[in-house]
Design a protein around this motif. Structure first.
Motif, PDB file in Angstrom:
ATOM      1  N   LYS A 180      29.546 -14.362   5.371  1.00 49.76           N
ATOM      2  CA  LYS A 180      30.966 -14.249   5.055  1.00 49.76           C
ATOM      3  C   LYS A 180      31.418 -15.333   4.077  1.00 49.76           C
ATOM      4  CE  LYS A 180      32.260 -12.166   9.507  1.00 49.76           C
ATOM      5  NZ  LYS A 180      30.868 -11.941   9.933  1.00 49.76           N
ATOM      6  N   ASP A 181      30.973 -16.569   4.310  1.00 44.71           N
ATOM      7  CA  ASP A 181      31.404 -17.672   3.462  1.00 44.71           C
ATOM      8  C   ASP A 181      30.952 -17.487   2.017  1.00 44.71           C
ATOM      9  OD1 ASP A 181      32.590 -18.806   5.620  1.00 44.71           O
ATOM     10  OD2 ASP A 181      31.212 -20.499   5.831  1.00 44.71           O
ATOM     11  N   HIS A 247      40.321 -17.225   8.897  1.00 48.74           N
ATOM     12  CA  HIS A 247      39.019 -17.816   8.615  1.00 48.74           C
ATOM     13  C   HIS A 247      39.174 -19.247   8.114  1.00 48.74           C
ATOM     14  CE1 HIS A 247      38.269 -13.487   8.595  1.00 48.74           C
ATOM     15  NE2 HIS A 247      37.040 -13.790   8.967  1.00 48.74           N
ATOM     16  N   TRP A 249      37.182 -21.522   6.489  1.00 48.36           N
ATOM     17  CA  TRP A 249      36.738 -22.063   5.200  1.00 48.36           C
ATOM     18  C   TRP A 249      37.817 -21.947   4.130  1.00 48.36           C
ATOM     19  CZ3 TRP A 249      36.133 -20.093   0.263  1.00 48.36           C
ATOM     20  CH2 TRP A 249      35.460 -20.922  -0.634  1.00 48.36           C
TER      21      TRP A 249
END
Length: 358
Positions: A180-181, A247, A249
């Motif tokens: 995902k990042d 999220h 990040w």
């Protein structure tokens, strides 16, 4: 021995017909862009039947246009290369990237086939790298150059649209990805790259408008991308903001995303009166005839994109008072799509009749 004819890029302001395979307009993927974004807009406004019909149609358009592109490249490679190396026509190949990613948006938002959306995003990145770098390198190395007056138009902002389409689809499918990042980082970088390109190319376009002779014939529909490019940048910012709500990040950098997104939406909105008034001058005062041109899909797409971008922008920043603007533009974009599609069908029927009479 049969004579070989080479198709030349159209002169500035000249209508693009693309009737034959040899002269087929490479920017015709704007049909998929326009159909896809109008479909997404209809879906957001719960017009499910309209949205699904347009999704089915768009899959067909996408497959047919790829078949035409591949067949043309095999049969007329010289003409395809002339298009790629043309500073006015080569940039329109970037409609392939945007069309691919807009179709991915449809699959991600409207269906359960998330794997298709993920594949289209990954394929879109490959297309973006291939077409963007080929265009920049070829046009940089080409001599002699056509010059700003002959080559620069709103179509150059397809560089922005293609880049931001990577950001938009990436932000939507990031939650489905294993990494995902990495996905959201790529999307965020694409958002910033597209924004930077917009600053550069819109400056050149405004300079071209204000300080170089601008005849009515030159104000073609791709200039609507002046607004469409910054609208899709707004959508990318809004989608990144929506992702950042849950999220960790990206939430670390989301403190400046709202301001940037408002900036892009405001500039997109600023363009609208100009883009509505200039066609009045072009067609009514200067009497340039209105007839079907595949470049009109470059008008439908920005209208639909502005509706979708404004809808998501109002949700991401909790600004319900701007939602009525999106309400107006969704109906405007649907109407525009129907009119341009009818013009395309009429032109196609005329072409078939002319072929039979030969």
């Amino acid at each position: 021995m049969e004579a070989q004819h080479t198709a030349l890029p159209p002169k500035p302001g000249e209508p693009i017909t693309g009737h034959s395979l040899q002269t087929f307009f490479p920017g015709y993927f704007a049909l998929v862009m326009a159909t896809g974004i109008v479909s997404v807009g209809a879906f957001l406004y719960n017009m499910k039947q309209v949205a699904n019909i347009l999704l089915c149609a768009n899959v067909i358009f996408y497959i047919v246009l790829w078949a035409v592109l591949i067949f043309r490249a095999i049969k007329y490679p010289t003409d395809v290369w002339k298009d790629i190396s043309s500073s006015s026509r080569g940039v329109t190949f970037l409609t392939i990237v945007a069309a691919n990613n807009v179709l991915g948006n449809q699959f991600a938002l409207m269906t359960s086939y998330k794997d298709v959306a993920i594949f289209l995003w990954e394929f879109g990145i490959v297309l973006w790298v291939m077409i963007t770098y080929t265009f920049f390198i070829v046009i940089t190395a080409k001599e002699p150059k056509q010059g700003v007056e002959a080559s620069l138009s709103g179509a150059w902002l397809l560089i922005v649209v293609a880049t931001e389409s990577v950001a938009v689809l990436g932000a939507i499918i990031a939650g489905e990805m294993v990494h995902k990042d990495v996905t959201i980082f790529i999307s965020f970088c694409a958002f910033l790259i597209g924004a930077m390109h917009y600053m550069v190319f819109i400056s050149l376009i405004i300079y071209r408008w204000l300080f170089i002779s601008m005849k009515a014939e030159l104000l073609t529909p791709p200039y609507w991308i002046n607004m469409g490019a910054v609208a899709i940048t707004t959508l990318a910012g809004s989608r990144l903001l929506m992702y950042s709500h849950n999220h960790e990040w990206i939430s670390g950098i989301s403190y400046f995303l709202p301001g940037l997104t408002v900036f892009f939406w405001a500039f997109a909105t600023w363009w609208i009166p100009i883009l509505f008034l200039l066609p009045v001058w072009r067609h009514i005062i200067q009497k340039v005839p209105v007839k079907y041109d595949p470049q009109y899909w470059s008008l439908v797409f920005p209208a639909g994109m502005y509706a979708v971008a404004t809808f998501n922008f109002s949700k991401a920043l909790d600004l319900p008072f701007i939602l009525p603007i999106s309400n107006i533009f969704i109906y405007f974009s649907i109407t525009a799509w129907v009119i341009v599609f009818a013009g395309m069908l009429r032109e196609f029927i005329r072409f078939l009749h002319s072929e039979k009479s030969l």
